[in-house]
Motif scaffolding. Structure first.
Motif, mmCIF file in Angstrom:
data_model
loop_
_atom_site.group_PDB
_atom_site.id
_atom_site.type_symbol
_atom_site.label_atom_id
_atom_site.label_comp_id
_atom_site.label_asym_id
_atom_site.label_seq_id
_atom_site.Cartn_x
_atom_site.Cartn_y
_atom_site.Cartn_z
ATOM 1 N N ASP A 10 0.853 -1.186 0.000
ATOM 2 C CA ASP A 10 0.000 0.000 0.000
ATOM 3 C C ASP A 10 0.891 1.240 0.000
ATOM 4 O O ASP A 10 1.731 1.404 0.889
ATOM 5 N N PRO A 11 0.746 2.159 -0.981
ATOM 6 C CA PRO A 11 1.609 3.345 -1.012
ATOM 7 C C PRO A 11 1.411 4.262 0.194
ATOM 8 O O PRO A 11 2.262 5.104 0.467
ATOM 9 N N TYR A 12 0.294 4.097 0.934
ATOM 10 C CA TYR A 12 0.044 4.916 2.111
ATOM 11 C C TYR A 12 0.265 4.136 3.409
ATOM 12 O O TYR A 12 -0.171 4.570 4.479
ATOM 13 N N ASN A 153 8.915 2.851 1.426
ATOM 14 C CA ASN A 153 7.704 3.656 1.509
ATOM 15 C C ASN A 153 7.871 4.786 2.520
ATOM 16 O O ASN A 153 7.497 5.939 2.264
ATOM 17 N N TYR A 289 4.099 5.622 -5.684
ATOM 18 C CA TYR A 289 3.289 4.672 -6.446
ATOM 19 C C TYR A 289 4.152 3.803 -7.365
ATOM 20 O O TYR A 289 3.860 2.626 -7.563
ATOM 21 N N LYS A 290 5.187 4.391 -7.933
ATOM 22 C CA LYS A 290 6.035 3.667 -8.883
ATOM 23 C C LYS A 290 7.497 3.841 -8.489
ATOM 24 O O LYS A 290 8.239 4.626 -9.087
#
Length: 428
Positions: A10-12, A153, A289-290
């Motif tokens: 999860d990016p968050y 992250n 995200y990437k």
């Protein structure tokens, strides 16, 4: 209790951790404060001295004490609870901001009598504090994350926060200084430092990671230095950033560009200082995200080369808007390099050694901004402002070429992660 999660993170993910959110808030406020302070100090000292070399001396006044204490600060960060160090350091930075504010309340007896000397004294003290702050914050952040799968992250969002504050801080500082005066600007600086202190206070203390091989001071420092210099990937990544920022940084000379070349005043200086962070924030959000994984080393080298090209073109530009675009692009390229380097160091360094390794990194990269500021001011004094900036950009390209030729492991670096199995990560 374990919970099955998809293989793609999860990016968050880290933003869902309460203590990490407090850390982000504290980092946002302290960075805003330091950026506001940098804009005000730069404009104020240039206004007093009218000498571009004095702008370089600001960086030197901060870098010398920071480098001097850095190795010992790394040792301390591995021996004492990191939160305690952070609280003491930010208290000292709050004192520095209060002193700068105090100077503006009685200009006739302080700055008019001693010139810029009192400001340089405060910057010297803040340099000592920042020398201790770097290793403590660097090694404290992973203790809030726990899972190594979330390191990249966490680093991305931490970098995004730093860059966002770097974007807003100079603009806020320039606007407050331009419209409300120097006293109001320093008051905003001190207030933000206080909020950062309170935000860090909300985070619980974390015990030091277990050290399986306790050592005395000198042995401990040698171990940290040996770790960096024996790892070609870490050493080459750090060295690349060091020389790129050392030669390619034009930030110290922005007051000259704003005042004499682009003729924009303190408000324009704020936007010029903020422009690199615009690109940095945008690219950092994209990387959440990437993230850069495949061929990370080659992409890092190309981005540092792009940074050098932007600096050359900025030095030649006479358009305020074109200069803003070039600075934004330089920030985007620099952000990629920063995220890749930080991810490498966090991933490859044992927890109990992160303070010392971070201190070596700070000597190489953290202080390269300040030493680069002195180099910019010195070369500007020798050859003129525009030739100095162009020279720095050209030297950055030379450094990239040498690094690409010599550092094969960095050139072939790949950060593609191993698949994350369901249930690997836990709710925290």
């Amino acid at each position: 209790m374990e919970e099955a999660k998809p293989s793609k993170l999860d990016p968050y993910a880290v933003l869902r951790l309460p203590e990490f959110r407090s850390y982000i808030a504290a980092r946002l406020c302290i960075t805003l404060a330091m950026q506001i302070q940098a804009v005000i100090v730069g404009w104020q000292i240039y206004d007093i001295t009218q000498d571009p070399l004095s702008l370089g001396l600001i960086g030197l006044a901060e870098a010398v004490p920071s480098i001097t204490v850095s190795l010992y600060a790394g040792y301390v960060a591995d021996m004492i609870e990191r939160k305690k160090i952070i609280m003491v350091v930010i208290t000292i930075l709050l004192l520095c901001s209060a002193l700068l504010l105090l100077f503006t309340l009685d200009v006739s007896q302080v700055l008019e009598q001693y010139g810029a000397l009192p400001i340089f004294g405060v910057i010297f003290l803040s340099g000592i504090a920042r020398g201790f702050m770097g290793p403590a914050v660097f090694s404290f952040m992973p203790q809030l994350v726990v899972n190594k799968q979330l390191y990249a992250n966490a680093i991305t969002w931490s970098t995004t926060t730093w860059q966002a504050a770097s974007l807003a801080g100079p603009a806020i500082g320039g606007l407050i200084y331009g419209f409300f005066g120097v006293t109001a600007a320093y008051a905003a600086d001190a207030t933000l430092v206080l909020v950062s202190l309170l935000s860090f206070a909300l985070i619980g203390s974390k015990p030091l990671p277990e050290n399986v091989n306790p050592q005395n001071l000198m042995e401990s420092l040698r171990t940290g230095i040996r770790f960096v210099f024996s790892n070609q990937i870490v050493l080459s990544a750090i060295s690349l950033d060091l020389f790129a920022v050392l030669f390619g940084g034009a930030v110290a000379l922005l007051p000259v560009f704003a005042s004499d070349i682009l003729e924009t005043g303190p408000e324009g200086l704020g936007f010029l200082r903020a422009a690199p962070a615009v690109g940095s924030v945008l690219i950092a959000v994209v990387m959440a995200y990437k993230p850069i994984e495949e061929n990370a080393g080659k992409k890092m080298l190309w981005c540092v080369a792009g940074f050098g090209v932007c600096i050359i073109l900025f030095g030649l530009s006479r358009s305020f808007w074109f200069s803003l675009v070039l600075l934004a692009l330089s920030g985007a390229f620099d952000s990629i390099s920063m995220i890749v380097r930080s991810t490498l160091i966090h991933t490859l360094t044992p927890e109990y050694m992160k303070g010392r390794v971070s201190s070596v990194n700070n000597i190489f990269v953290g202080s390269s901004n300040e030493i680069g500021a002195f180099e910019s001011g010195f070369t500007a004094k020798l050859m003129g402002v525009v030739p100095a900036v162009v020279f720095g950009g050209v030297m950055t390209l030379v450094v990239v070429g040498v690094t690409a030729f010599k550092a094969e492991k960095l050139r072939e670096l790949d950060l593609t992660p191993e698949p994350v199995s369901p249930g690997t990560l836990q709710k925290q």
